[in-house]
Design a protein around this motif. Structure first.
Motif, PDB file in Angstrom:
ATOM      1  N   UNK A  80       4.465  19.946 -24.739  1.00 53.88           N
ATOM      2  CA  UNK A  80       5.922  19.889 -24.795  1.00 53.88           C
ATOM      3  C   UNK A  80       6.561  21.203 -24.346  1.00 53.88           C
ATOM      4  N   UNK A  81       6.487  21.510 -23.047  1.00 55.30           N
ATOM      5  CA  UNK A  81       7.098  22.755 -22.571  1.00 55.30           C
ATOM      6  C   UNK A  81       8.615  22.699 -22.683  1.00 55.30           C
ATOM      7  N   UNK A  82       9.215  23.858 -22.938  1.00 55.62           N
ATOM      8  CA  UNK A  82      10.675  23.952 -22.949  1.00 55.62           C
ATOM      9  C   UNK A  82      11.187  24.624 -21.686  1.00 55.62           C
ATOM     10  N   UNK A  83      10.254  25.059 -20.849  1.00 52.19           N
ATOM     11  CA  UNK A  83      10.597  25.757 -19.616  1.00 52.19           C
ATOM     12  C   UNK A  83       9.509  25.450 -18.598  1.00 52.19           C
ATOM     13  N   UNK A  84       9.710  25.893 -17.378  1.00 57.90           N
ATOM     14  CA  UNK A  84       8.722  25.662 -16.333  1.00 57.90           C
ATOM     15  C   UNK A  84       7.480  26.523 -16.558  1.00 57.90           C
ATOM     16  N   UNK A  85       6.333  26.002 -16.201  1.00 57.12           N
ATOM     17  CA  UNK A  85       5.108  26.797 -16.235  1.00 57.12           C
ATOM     18  C   UNK A  85       4.842  27.452 -14.885  1.00 57.12           C
ATOM     19  N   UNK A  86       5.786  27.319 -13.946  1.00 58.76           N
ATOM     20  CA  UNK A  86       5.624  27.862 -12.603  1.00 58.76           C
ATOM     21  C   UNK A  86       6.021  29.339 -12.507  1.00 58.76           C
ATOM     22  N   UNK A  87       6.673  29.872 -13.545  1.00 57.17           N
ATOM     23  CA  UNK A  87       7.098  31.272 -13.520  1.00 57.17           C
ATOM     24  C   UNK A  87       6.559  32.013 -14.745  1.00 57.17           C
ATOM     25  N   UNK A  88       6.478  33.331 -14.637  1.00 56.80           N
ATOM     26  CA  UNK A  88       6.025  34.159 -15.750  1.00 56.80           C
ATOM     27  C   UNK A  88       6.951  33.989 -16.950  1.00 56.80           C
ATOM     28  N   UNK A  89       8.262  34.034 -16.719  1.00 56.42           N
ATOM     29  CA  UNK A  89       9.228  33.893 -17.805  1.00 56.42           C
ATOM     30  C   UNK A  89       9.156  32.501 -18.440  1.00 56.42           C
ATOM     31  N   UNK A  90       8.989  31.489 -17.624  1.00 55.80           N
ATOM     32  CA  UNK A  90       8.871  30.131 -18.148  1.00 55.80           C
ATOM     33  C   UNK A  90       7.640  29.970 -19.031  1.00 55.80           C
ATOM     34  N   UNK A  91       6.514  30.513 -18.577  1.00 56.92           N
ATOM     35  CA  UNK A  91       5.300  30.441 -19.394  1.00 56.92           C
ATOM     36  C   UNK A  91       5.471  31.220 -20.698  1.00 56.92           C
ATOM     37  N   UNK A  92       6.145  32.359 -20.636  1.00 53.51           N
ATOM     38  CA  UNK A  92       6.428  33.135 -21.847  1.00 53.51           C
ATOM     39  C   UNK A  92       7.219  32.289 -22.849  1.00 53.51           C
ATOM     40  N   UNK A  93       8.237  31.591 -22.372  1.00 54.19           N
ATOM     41  CA  UNK A  93       9.049  30.742 -23.252  1.00 54.19           C
ATOM     42  C   UNK A  93       8.240  29.597 -23.853  1.00 54.19           C
ATOM     43  N   UNK A  94       7.256  29.106 -23.123  1.00 54.29           N
ATOM     44  CA  UNK A  94       6.442  27.992 -23.613  1.00 54.29           C
ATOM     45  C   UNK A  94       5.414  28.430 -24.653  1.00 54.29           C
ATOM     46  N   UNK A  95       5.066  29.712 -24.679  1.00 55.98           N
ATOM     47  CA  UNK A  95       4.145  30.245 -25.692  1.00 55.98           C
ATOM     48  C   UNK A  95       4.974  30.569 -26.928  1.00 55.98           C
TER      49      UNK A  95
END
Length: 148
Positions: free
Chosen positions: A117-132
């Protein structure tokens, strides 16, 4: 920064806090970000957020139960991410108690969802940070009456 925000809260009230913290009065969900890639332990900012949540719950709620859900980004295998997300949730629960969460609040569920259930894209560093992240749901909450 967090100390300044707490100072402002004491002077101006909870409305200022809603701009800077993972949750505010009336919220039933708090989000803690701050995990390194493959990290199991919340970073210093996330720890301060957990401490704030404990203070918030202890001071503004009379009762309720808590559900904690850990999440991961899409780095790694699904199996690894699921295990990692569960460890993150367990560590968040441990920190809530270590920071003094009142025993009258029951942590009734600790789970992990991996990368589901990602809340952001996993395509960017910032997006992956938000998903962790770890999400803390305060359920069946009864807020204390505030004196005006």
């Amino acid at each position: 920064m967090k100390k300044i925000v707490i100072f402002l809260m004491l002077i101006f009230g909870m409305n200022v806090m809603a701009l800077f913290v993972p949750c505010a009065k009336g919220d039933t969900k708090c989000v803690i970000r701050g995990f390194k890639v493959n990290g199991e332990i919340i970073n210093e900012d996330g720890s301060q957020d957990i401490e704030y949540i404990v203070h918030f719950i202890n001071n503004f709620a009379e009762s309720g139960s808590i559900e904690i859900i850990g999440h991961a980004d899409s780095s790694g295998t699904k199996r690894h991410n699921l295990k990692l997300s569960i460890i993150r949730a367990e560590n968040a629960a441990k920190m809530l108690r270590e920071f003094g969460l009142n025993e009258k609040f029951i942590i009734n569920k600790i789970t992990g969802e991996g990368e589901n259930f990602p809340i952001d894209t996993n395509a960017t560093v910032n997006g992956r940070y938000n998903n962790r992240r770890v999400e803390i749901f305060i359920e069946n909450i009864k807020f204390k009456e505030q004196v005006k």
